[in-house]
Structures are given as structure tokens and as C-alpha cells.
Write a protein that holds these residues in place. Structure first.
Motif, short mmCIF file in Angstrom:
data_model
loop_
_atom_site.label_atom_id
_atom_site.label_comp_id
_atom_site.label_asym_id
_atom_site.label_seq_id
_atom_site.Cartn_x
_atom_site.Cartn_y
_atom_site.Cartn_z
N TYR A 184 0.56 -1.21 0.05
CA TYR A 184 0.09 -0.45 0.05
C TYR A 184 0.37 1.53 0.15
CZ TYR A 184 -3.96 -3.21 1.15
OH TYR A 184 -4.77 -4.48 0.75
N SER A 185 2.19 1.02 0.24
CA SER A 185 2.69 2.16 -0.04
C SER A 185 3.45 2.86 -0.87
CB SER A 185 4.47 2.04 0.87
OG SER A 185 5.12 0.75 -0.12
N GLN A 236 1.50 -2.50 10.53
CA GLN A 236 1.40 -2.11 9.08
C GLN A 236 0.95 -0.59 8.49
OE1 GLN A 236 -1.46 -4.41 7.19
NE2 GLN A 236 -0.46 -4.32 5.63
N THR A 237 0.29 -0.27 9.75
CA THR A 237 0.46 1.51 9.77
C THR A 237 1.47 1.60 10.02
OG1 THR A 237 -1.94 1.25 10.39
CG2 THR A 237 -1.16 3.22 10.74
N LEU A 238 2.17 1.25 10.82
CA LEU A 238 3.42 2.15 11.44
C LEU A 238 4.86 1.92 9.69
CD1 LEU A 238 4.13 0.78 15.13
CD2 LEU A 238 3.81 3.32 14.10
N SER A 239 4.52 1.31 9.29
CA SER A 239 5.44 1.00 8.12
C SER A 239 4.95 2.41 7.53
CB SER A 239 5.51 -0.42 7.78
OG SER A 239 6.11 -0.18 6.08
N LEU A 240 4.21 2.20 7.33
CA LEU A 240 3.06 3.73 6.18
C LEU A 240 3.57 4.70 6.56
CD1 LEU A 240 -0.62 2.40 4.94
CD2 LEU A 240 1.84 2.68 3.70
N VAL A 241 3.38 4.69 8.00
CA VAL A 241 3.79 6.38 8.56
C VAL A 241 5.22 6.41 8.11
CG1 VAL A 241 4.03 7.47 10.92
CG2 VAL A 241 2.11 6.49 10.03
N ALA A 242 6.11 5.69 8.63
CA ALA A 242 7.25 5.42 8.58
C ALA A 242 8.16 6.02 7.14
CB ALA A 242 8.47 4.07 8.88
N ARG A 262 3.73 12.61 10.86
CA ARG A 262 3.35 14.25 10.53
C ARG A 262 2.24 14.59 9.61
NH1 ARG A 262 5.23 17.32 5.92
NH2 ARG A 262 6.14 15.47 4.55
N ARG A 263 1.83 13.46 8.82
CA ARG A 263 0.51 13.20 8.30
C ARG A 263 -0.54 12.21 8.59
NH1 ARG A 263 2.43 14.46 1.86
NH2 ARG A 263 3.10 12.23 2.53
N THR A 264 -1.04 11.99 9.80
CA THR A 264 -1.64 11.35 9.92
C THR A 264 -2.84 11.98 10.40
OG1 THR A 264 -0.02 9.78 11.12
CG2 THR A 264 -1.87 8.70 10.94
#
Length: 177
Positions: free
Chosen positions: A103-104, A130-136, A169-171
């Protein structure tokens, strides 16, 4: 898989964003993991269980839904990013354990029913990771859940706590009754 259809999508989305002076594109129910629930009439037995990941579809260029989706989204996102238009698909709550879709490849993700208090702890852990991976990767992340009534203070606190655990930063967090 059809180049003409891809070109059509790119052209139409740019025109719609320009005409509406929109900030981006939101695709509702746009995850391969949501196909089982969304594509039911008529049902496609090839999508049952892990079918979107494991089965090969001739109409998708002899690829699985997950592979075709990632390829299409990567191409669409790159095209729209050149124009400053982010693509944000609704990828659901990320609790489908077989779903390894990347999803990235999109500018962001909308996680509907995110971190619902009723989900299994193992599913919560997987979705949070998975969410933390996208946030990173600095993706735009919109976490949404629902309240049965505006007075559900405990549920609001739970959803807020989960947001704070993955906040980047963009959550963003959205919940409503």
C-alpha cells in the motif's frame, strides 16, 4: 491491465481534480482485501479466501489482484504526483492476514474501521505494524472509525490512544456518530 483504460483513468482523474479544485483523489473500497465483500453480485469464486492474492486472473495480465493493483496504483500515483495530486485509497482496517499488498505505492491510505476495539489482538498488532510502516514512509494516513452515539467517551479515548501510537507528520483521525 489494459493500457487504454489506465490512460483513461489518468486523464479523467486529472480533469476532475482540476474542475473541482480538489486537493487529491480518494478511492473508496480500493483494497484487494475488500474484494470479497465488495464484489459479490455475482460472486466470483476466484476471490474466495485468499483468492485475490493467490489466484491468477487472465483479465489482469495473468497476475493476481494484489500484484495488478500494486502495479496500477504505482503507475497512477506517479502520474498524479507529477501534478501534485495525492491518491488515497480506502484499504480497510488492515486485519486480513493474507493481504501483503504494498500500500506504500500510493501517496496515502484511508483505514476505515481502524483499530476497532472488537478486533482480535493479533489482528490489532498486524494492522498497527502495517500502519507504522506506512507512517515511516511519510504517507498520508487517515484513520477512521465510528461511534454509535456522540456520548461514547471511552471509545473516543481508545481511538485517540491508537491514533497517538501511530501518529506521524501526516496522520489524521476521524470518528463520528
Amino acid at each position: 491491465a489494459d493500457p487504454g483504460f489506465r490512460a483513461y483513468w489518468k486523464d479523467v482523474l486529472v480533469k476532475q481534480v482540476d474542475a473541482g479544485e480538489y486537493d487529491g483523489v480518494f478511492f473508496d473500497s480500493a483494497s484487494p482485501a475488500l474484494l470479497q465483500a465488495e464484489a459479490r453480485v455475482p460472486p466470483d469464486p476466484r476471490l474466495a479466501r485468499r483468492g485475490a492474492k493467490d489466484n491468477i486472473f487472465a483479465e489482469l495480465g495473468n497476475r493476481s489482484w494484489t500484484a495488478a493493483w500494486a502495479d496500477w496504483m504505482r503507475d497512477l500515483n506517479a502520474h498524479l504526483a507529477q501534478r501534485g495530486i495525492p491518491v488515497i485509497p480506502n484499504i480497510g482496517p488492515l486485519i486480513t492476514t493474507w493481504d501483503d499488498t504494498d500500500y506504500s505505492v500510493a501517496a496515502g491510505a484511508f483505514l476505515e474501521h481502524y483499530s476497532d476495539p472488537g478486533i482480535d489482538p493479533a489482528d490489532w498488532t498486524g494492522a498497527t505494524n502495517q500502519t507504522l510502516s506506512l507512517v515511516a514512509k511519510d504517507r498520508i494516513i487517515i484513520l477512521q472509525n465510528y461511534l454509535k452515539t456522540p456520548n461514547e467517551v471511552a471509545r473516543r479515548k481508545y481511538l485517540l490512544a491508537n491514533y497517538l501510537l501511530v501518529k506521524g507528520r501526516r496522520t489524521y483521525l476521524a470518528y463520528f456518530a
